[in-house]
Design a protein around this motif. Sequence first.
Motif, PDB file in Angstrom:
ATOM      1  N   ARG A 135       4.516  -1.570  -7.678  1.00  0.00           N
ATOM      2  CA  ARG A 135       3.075  -1.214  -7.939  1.00  0.00           C
ATOM      3  C   ARG A 135       2.571  -2.899  -8.256  1.00  0.00           C
ATOM      4  O   ARG A 135       2.940  -3.463  -9.137  1.00  0.00           O
ATOM      5  CB  ARG A 135       2.867  -0.345  -9.054  1.00  0.00           C
ATOM      6  CG  ARG A 135       3.162   1.158  -8.540  1.00  0.00           C
ATOM      7  CD  ARG A 135       2.568   2.039  -9.356  1.00  0.00           C
ATOM      8  NE  ARG A 135       2.887   3.399  -8.714  1.00  0.00           N
ATOM      9  CZ  ARG A 135       1.910   4.097  -8.036  1.00  0.00           C
ATOM     10  NH1 ARG A 135       0.953   3.370  -7.585  1.00  0.00           N
ATOM     11  NH2 ARG A 135       2.259   5.510  -7.434  1.00  0.00           N
ATOM     12  N   LYS A 136       1.253  -2.902  -7.487  1.00  0.00           N
ATOM     13  CA  LYS A 136       0.596  -4.171  -7.953  1.00  0.00           C
ATOM     14  C   LYS A 136       0.049  -4.185  -9.414  1.00  0.00           C
ATOM     15  O   LYS A 136       0.191  -5.438  -9.937  1.00  0.00           O
ATOM     16  CB  LYS A 136      -0.519  -4.244  -6.919  1.00  0.00           C
ATOM     17  CG  LYS A 136      -1.257  -5.733  -6.650  1.00  0.00           C
ATOM     18  CD  LYS A 136      -2.307  -5.706  -5.810  1.00  0.00           C
ATOM     19  CE  LYS A 136      -1.848  -5.510  -4.494  1.00  0.00           C
ATOM     20  NZ  LYS A 136      -2.918  -5.532  -3.274  1.00  0.00           N
ATOM     21  N   THR A 141       6.570  -9.677 -10.435  1.00  0.00           N
ATOM     22  CA  THR A 141       6.530 -10.646  -9.451  1.00  0.00           C
ATOM     23  C   THR A 141       7.839 -11.076  -9.017  1.00  0.00           C
ATOM     24  O   THR A 141       7.986 -11.613  -7.935  1.00  0.00           O
ATOM     25  CB  THR A 141       5.574 -11.969  -9.654  1.00  0.00           C
ATOM     26  OG1 THR A 141       6.297 -12.603 -11.029  1.00  0.00           O
ATOM     27  CG2 THR A 141       4.258 -11.308 -10.298  1.00  0.00           C
ATOM     28  N   GLU A 215      -2.722  -0.604  -0.371  1.00  0.00           N
ATOM     29  CA  GLU A 215      -3.287  -1.773  -1.431  1.00  0.00           C
ATOM     30  C   GLU A 215      -2.585  -1.524  -2.775  1.00  0.00           C
ATOM     31  O   GLU A 215      -2.724  -2.526  -3.487  1.00  0.00           O
ATOM     32  CB  GLU A 215      -4.616  -1.706  -1.333  1.00  0.00           C
ATOM     33  CG  GLU A 215      -5.335  -0.551  -1.994  1.00  0.00           C
ATOM     34  CD  GLU A 215      -5.137   0.797  -1.051  1.00  0.00           C
ATOM     35  OE1 GLU A 215      -5.658   1.865  -1.620  1.00  0.00           O
ATOM     36  OE2 GLU A 215      -4.811   0.856   0.124  1.00  0.00           O
ATOM     37  N   VAL A 218       2.913  -3.989  -3.741  1.00  0.00           N
ATOM     38  CA  VAL A 218       3.093  -5.565  -3.137  1.00  0.00           C
ATOM     39  C   VAL A 218       4.554  -5.485  -3.056  1.00  0.00           C
ATOM     40  O   VAL A 218       5.497  -5.170  -3.938  1.00  0.00           O
ATOM     41  CB  VAL A 218       2.578  -6.294  -4.409  1.00  0.00           C
ATOM     42  CG1 VAL A 218       3.420  -6.311  -5.527  1.00  0.00           C
ATOM     43  CG2 VAL A 218       2.954  -7.813  -3.910  1.00  0.00           C
ATOM     44  N   THR A 220       7.746  -8.386  -3.206  1.00  0.00           N
ATOM     45  CA  THR A 220       7.476  -9.555  -3.994  1.00  0.00           C
ATOM     46  C   THR A 220       9.033  -9.981  -4.141  1.00  0.00           C
ATOM     47  O   THR A 220      10.041  -9.070  -3.875  1.00  0.00           O
ATOM     48  CB  THR A 220       6.814  -9.402  -5.088  1.00  0.00           C
ATOM     49  OG1 THR A 220       6.726 -10.594  -5.838  1.00  0.00           O
ATOM     50  CG2 THR A 220       7.424  -8.358  -6.174  1.00  0.00           C
TER      51      THR A 220
END
Length: 297
Positions: A135-136, A141, A215, A218, A220
């Motif tokens: 989840r963003k 990261t 949206e 992500v 990563t």
Amino acid sequence: MRCALLASIAFGAASLACPAHAQELTGTLKKIHDDGVVVLGVREASIPFSYFDGQGTAGYSQTIALQIVDEIKKTLGLPQLKVHEITVTSSNRTPMLLNNQIDLECGSTTHTVERENVAAFSNSIFQYAVRMIARKSSGITDFPDLAGKTVVTTAGTSDERLLRRLNTEKHLNMRITAARDHPEAFAALKDDRAVAFVMDEPIVYGFKSTDAHPEDFVVTGTPLGYEVYACMFRKGDEPFRTLVNGVIAHGQTAGDAERLYNQWFTQPIPPHGINLNFPLSEQNRTLFAHPNDRALD
């Protein structure tokens, strides 16, 4: 007159000059001829490689599988050969192959050196990185951010092996959950039962792109490694290997593979017209120029 498959491949032709006689057949080709059916192992939700699109099995790998089926029909002189599909998972695909329940599996199966002990693999059809989707809002990261957290992957995959090795070597103390299949793993992420889903980069891009709220997520992480997908079939079957590799190599060097890639990764795909926007990498461009069946691990 005996068909010269090797000679035809040497001149860049994918098809045989004439049908093979039944008495010449061995291995998988004989099984298919005698049964009157070729059995494909297919995936239910490995978007965009092999998945159910509401009407049937579709995808990048599925298209390659059907090209191989067309060559089998020509080789056997059986234009009406039946095609039967059986849904497989990451955990059961190899046992089903070894038990003769499927003849060929082209989905999202990683070719590894370890797996060569039990199965044979075609020329590679796709090269990719192993990363994760989160989840963003989680702020995750890279893989060190997963220390002490619950992480999900799919059981029976090379990704699970890589993730467990990372956990041990880096002392991350992750709680690793191995889901039955890709949709179950992504569901664990969506339901906040895991903070990240570690999997092949194109697979997680597929889930992100087809989610109602892409949206929110992500893709990563520094790649855990690079691997290749290939079609899988039974070991010790050189005539079948020659046929399968001839189809794949011809498609790659003739430019068909790049066109097929663009169809499934840079254009809208069924059933909802989602575009993964995943351009052809230099690694895949190089692979298509130089077909090979080498594992990368």
